[in-house]
Design a protein around this motif. Structure first.
Motif, PDB file in Angstrom:
ATOM      1  N   TYR A 139       0.820  -1.212   0.000  1.00 28.43           N
ATOM      2  CA  TYR A 139       0.000   0.000   0.000  1.00 28.43           C
ATOM      3  C   TYR A 139       0.854   1.263   0.000  1.00 28.43           C
ATOM      4  O   TYR A 139       0.398   2.327  -0.401  1.00 28.43           O
ATOM      5  N   PHE A 140       2.123   1.166   0.442  1.00 31.40           N
ATOM      6  CA  PHE A 140       2.986   2.334   0.574  1.00 31.40           C
ATOM      7  C   PHE A 140       4.037   2.359  -0.527  1.00 31.40           C
ATOM      8  O   PHE A 140       4.230   1.370  -1.254  1.00 31.40           O
ATOM      9  N   SER A 141       4.742   3.478  -0.633  1.00 28.74           N
ATOM     10  CA  SER A 141       5.828   3.613  -1.598  1.00 28.74           C
ATOM     11  C   SER A 141       6.949   2.653  -1.241  1.00 28.74           C
ATOM     12  O   SER A 141       7.310   2.493  -0.070  1.00 28.74           O
ATOM     13  N   HIS A 166      -7.207   6.701  -0.413  1.00 29.27           N
ATOM     14  CA  HIS A 166      -8.077   6.448   0.733  1.00 29.27           C
ATOM     15  C   HIS A 166      -9.519   6.219   0.308  1.00 29.27           C
ATOM     16  O   HIS A 166     -10.426   6.342   1.132  1.00 29.27           O
ATOM     17  N   GLU A 196       2.429   6.975   5.390  1.00 25.51           N
ATOM     18  CA  GLU A 196       2.392   7.265   3.951  1.00 25.51           C
ATOM     19  C   GLU A 196       3.354   8.398   3.601  1.00 25.51           C
ATOM     20  O   GLU A 196       4.105   8.314   2.611  1.00 25.51           O
ATOM     21  N   PRO A 222      -0.969   7.911  -2.207  1.00 22.98           N
ATOM     22  CA  PRO A 222      -1.944   7.433  -1.208  1.00 22.98           C
ATOM     23  C   PRO A 222      -3.359   7.431  -1.767  1.00 22.98           C
ATOM     24  O   PRO A 222      -3.772   8.371  -2.446  1.00 22.98           O
ATOM     25  N   LYS A 241       4.270   5.471  -4.517  1.00 23.96           N
ATOM     26  CA  LYS A 241       2.865   5.085  -4.389  1.00 23.96           C
ATOM     27  C   LYS A 241       2.045   6.286  -3.935  1.00 23.96           C
ATOM     28  O   LYS A 241       2.283   6.860  -2.877  1.00 23.96           O
TER      29      LYS A 241
END
Length: 886
Positions: A409-411, A421, A464, A419, A417
């Motif tokens: 989900y993160f860089s 939501h 993030e 974010p 990446k």
């Protein structure tokens, strides 16, 4: 009869004292009560309609052959002293109207010169009819005698007035207290008689009397004979009436007998009616008693029926449906059950409101059943709020923990990446309606829920931002620029590292582009989701700064939860400021800590290229101006802090560079152009390339600090060796102008310093050239200076006879100074060239030197021609030709 106030001597003297100095004479003064008519401006009975004590005074004033009459209104001051209140001229009196009331003591005076005819004139009320008649007769007599006319009289019979005047003639002439002496009223008996006979008979009545007299076509010698004739006729008519009555006596007796018999019948009938009336009264009482009993029974029946209906309604209101009770006490909170939970909340909210006094009859509020049911509903509410709050706190935490545990989900290394939501907000929206109902049930429960949401989401946002910032710096390729921009050891001819570092500012801009809209969206979503009653932070359908936020559902309004406010009666305007303060505190918990990753990007960019602070400052200002209307408070503070940090870092760079400049003055001997002057031009050129948006002020402040330090340091370096100070100054100021010529044409701040350098250059040139000229031709120009000094005190004819200024001294001086003048001029050129390191300045300096020498020689030639007219010296033209040929 009570004494009239018109005869009160003390009152008259008080009136005369009140109008003292007006040269008016009081004719009559009388106490009255002032009131306002009911058809006044307000139309209401108020303070203006209450009776107030006043004194009306009639006064006259002699003016030449004429006499003026006035009606004065006097009132009592707070100290009980009479003072003038109103003044009316009787020549404007148009109407006297007596009000038709039972007492007959109230009248109005109409004047034709009042400004506002819509305002009711005051009504004056006297103590009795005698006072009224006395005042009105006095007014009418004054109008007739002084003005020659009478006003219109309404509501009062002039004949009655005349009769009253005739009966009260003796009372009109009154006397005041014996010690004051007799005070005779202006209304004498003769005046009253004249008034009655002449004035109180209207024109119409006079015409009727003339017509009556005209019917008698007889010769009447005098009034007594006519009166006797009328009396005789009256006696004859009365005798005829008596005779006619006596002739009808039998008829009258017959009528009387009939009346007597009718009276007997009426008496008998009255006795019978009395008996029947008693019987009917007893019967009516019996009927009323029966009706009262029937009405009570009927009312009791109606009341019982209404009571049963009310009790049925109350019982229905107090009943708790079993399905709602199950949902409130032990139902699950999964997505499938949310509809039943929301319905249960709506029922519970309505039930609680239904048991409140505005919605429930106050007489039911203290019933035991209502109190018990209200307590039961409060327990249901507390249990449901506690269960729902605990579930939501755990739900927020688990939702964020699940996202944090997923590294994809993160860089990551090699992959930035953005974010997203959207899924998080979608899952939160499921419980938005539940939060609205929790707020309506118990506002205090929202505080812990908001803290739990902020704590959980803060972890996600900081993770993030940290991963994104780390990967952003790792993936940005940029070589580090030397920060020693103005180091003295660097030669002026050494090339400066012009490595392109634009990727640094682009990385910072990308950080803002991704996260600032995201933080604004999160702030707006949080405010709406957590039921804050504040204006929308983001307008529907977009963002104030025009940037894409990176959310997938940005085209739609993400913050629209698809719900309406449940509590429409809340006073949003009253608690708006309180809600806004609470929201800002919650946003601090939600977003606090994320600024450290922004600071890390700023510090990283500064280490690579300090000049990139200019670009980053411009980007930050652009975002800051775009967030004024719709950004959350924390986001605006974040941008403010970033702008301050960038300015601080750039100021640090400027201070270090200025320190490098100041180190130049510590060198023992410096000649030629100092190294920091051409390097500053390169620095300024690059700074201008980095300016974006509104960073102009930041750069202009740096220019001001740089150039100020440069000029101060230059002056200090020049003073280390005064012999060559002007050469150092003119060469460096010339180099400053040459290197900044193009930039000064477009940058106002640099243009100001360009002109300052130009002035300093001209002053240094003038001092250096004068030194060279005086070095070669010192005797010549000292001789001229002596002459100029003496010309202030003595005449030109006496100067040749002064010591050292004779013609012989002049010839000796000319021989020593101007013999071989071409060699002296060549020596000047060589001296000018000797210490000059910037040879490109030599032509312009030599031209200035020749012009300055020629101007001084021309002044000397003019002095010699004036003081020594017989002496000959080389002419100015010859000297100019010689200089041209050199």
């Amino acid at each position: 009869m009570a004494k009239s106030s018109a005869d009160d001597g003390e009152l008259r003297r008080a009136c005369e004292a009140a109008i003292e100095g007006t040269k008016q004479k009081i004719v009559m003064s009388i106490r009255v009560a002032k009131s306002r008519g009911i058809w006044g401006k307000s139309g209401k009975v108020g303070k203006g309609h209450m009776a107030k004590p006043r004194v009306l005074a009639l006064s006259t004033k002699a003016k030449g052959q004429r006499t003026k009459a006035f009606l004065r209104v006097l009132k009592y001051s707070s100290g009980g002293v009479l003072e003038p209140a109103k003044l009316y001229k009787l020549k404007h009196l148009s109407k006297v109207e007596v009000i038709n009331d039972p007492s007959g003591c109230t009248f109005m005076l109409g004047f034709d010169n009042l400004r506002s005819q819509s305002v009711a004139p005051p009504q004056w009320t006297m103590r009795n009819i005698d006072d009224r008649n006395r005042l009105l007769l006095c007014i009418l007599n004054i109008c007739k005698e002084i003005l020659g006319r009478l006003p219109k009289v309404v509501g009062m019979d002039v004949v009655e007035m005349a009769l009253w005047a005739k009966e009260n003639t003796s009372t009109v002439i009154t006397k005041a207290n014996p010690q004051d002496g007799p005070v005779v009223s202006v209304v004498t008996e003769n005046d009253l008689k004249v008034t009655v006979e002449r004035d109180l008979v209207s024109q119409a009545e006079e015409e009727d009397m003339e017509a009556l007299l005209g019917t008698y076509v007889i010769n009447i010698g005098e009034a007594e004979a006519f009166s006797e004739r009328l009396k005789r006729e009256l006696l004859a008519l009365e005798a005829a009436n008596v005779h006619a009555i006596l002739e009808n006596e039998p008829l009258i007796e017959e009528v009387l007998q009939g009346l007597e018999s009718a009276t007997i019948c009426v008496e008998d009938m009255d006795e019978w009616l009395g008996i029947f009336n008693v019987k009917l009264r007893h019967m009516r009482e019996d009927i009323e008693s029966i009706e009262i009993r029937n009405n009570k029974l009927e009312m009791q029946s109606v009341n019982n029926k209404a009571l049963i209906e009310e009790l049925d309604k109350l019982l229905e209101r107090l009943r708790v449906p079993s399905e709602y009770a199950t949902s409130l006490t032990g139902g699950a909170f999964d997505e499938a059950r949310m509809l039943q939970n929301v319905e249960a909340c709506e029922w519970l909210t309505g039930a609680l409101r239904g048991l409140e006094v505005p919605n429930l009859d106050p007489s039911y509020a203290n019933i035991r059943a209502v109190k018990e049911k209200r307590a039961e509903l409060e327990k249901l509410k507390s249990a449901f709020v506690r269960r729902a709050s605990e579930f939501l706190r755990n739900y927020f935490s688990s939702l964020v923990d699940f996202m944090i545990s997923d590294k994809t989900y993160f860089s990551q290394r090699g992959q930035l990446k953005r974010p997203d939501h959207a899924d998080l907000r979608y899952k939160c929206r499921t419980y938005a309606r539940l939060l609205q109902h929790l707020k309506s049930l118990d506002k205090n429960c929202l505080g812990p829920l908001r803290k739990a949401y902020c704590h959980s989401l803060n972890l996600l946002l900081r993770r993030e931002a940290r991963e994104f910032a780390n990967e952003l710096r790792a993936s940005t390729k940029a070589s580090k620029n030397p920060t020693v921009w103005l180091e003295a050891s660097t030669g002026s001819g050494q090339a400066v590292n012009n490595t392109d570092t634009s990727t640094v500012s682009e990385a910072y801009s990308k950080m803002l582009t991704i996260f600032i809209p995201l933080l604004v969206d999160e702030s707006s979503f949080f405010a709406h989701f957590m039921c804050f009653e504040v204006p929308a932070l983001v307008p529907p359908g977009g963002h104030g700064n025009g940037k894409k936020s990176g959310s997938k559902s940005n085209n739609a309004n993400e913050d629209d939860l698809g719900i309406m406010d449940i509590d429409d009666n809340d006073g949003k305007t009253d608690n708006g400021s309180v809600e806004l303060g609470t929201l800002n505190e919650s946003l601090q918990d939600l977003l606090d800590g994320i600024q450290e990753d922004f600071y890390a990007v700023v510090d990283w960019a500064y280490k690579i290229d300090p000049l990139r602070c200019i670009s980053m400052h411009g980007v930050t200002e652009r975002y800051l101006s775009g967030q004024k209307a719709d950004a959350a408070g924390f986001v605006r503070r974040l941008l403010d802090d970033l702008e301050s940090r960038i300015s601080m870092q750039f100021t640090r760079f400027v201070d270090e560079a200025c320190h490098q400049i100041e180190k130049n003055e510590r060198n023992v001997r410096q000649t030629g152009v100092l190294s920091y002057i051409p390097r500053f031009a390169i620095l300024a050129t690059r700074m201008e390339q980095y300016i974006q948006g509104q960073s102009r002020d930041l750069v202009d402040q740096a220019y001001t600090k740089f150039v100020s330090i440069m000029f101060v340091t230059l002056e200090k370096i020049a003073q280390t060796d005064p012999k060559y100070a002007d050469i150092v100054l003119l060469e460096n100021y010339a180099a400053f102008q040459n290197s900044l010529y193009d930039l000064a044409n477009v940058v106002p701040t640099l243009a100001k310093f360009y002109h300052q350098a130009s002035e300093s250059y001209e002053q240094a040139c003038t001092r250096h050239i004068n030194m060279i000229i005086y070095y070669q031709f010192e005797r010549l120009f000292q001789f001229a200076r002596k002459i100029e000094d003496l010309m202030y005190t003595i005449t030109p004819e006496e100067i040749p006879f002064q010591l050292g200024l004779s013609k012989m001294d002049l010839r000796k001086m000319l021989k020593s100074s101007l013999s071989g003048v071409d060699k002296s001029i060549s020596a000047m050129y060589r001296k000018l060239l000797k210490n000059l390191t910037s040879e490109e300045l030599l032509p312009s300096l030599w031209d200035k030197c020749k012009k300055e020498f020629l101007d001084k020689y021309e002044s000397f030639a003019q002095l010699v021609a004036k003081i020594y007219p017989t002496e000959t010296i080389p002419s100015v033209v010859e000297m100019r030709d010689l200089l041209t040929s050199m």
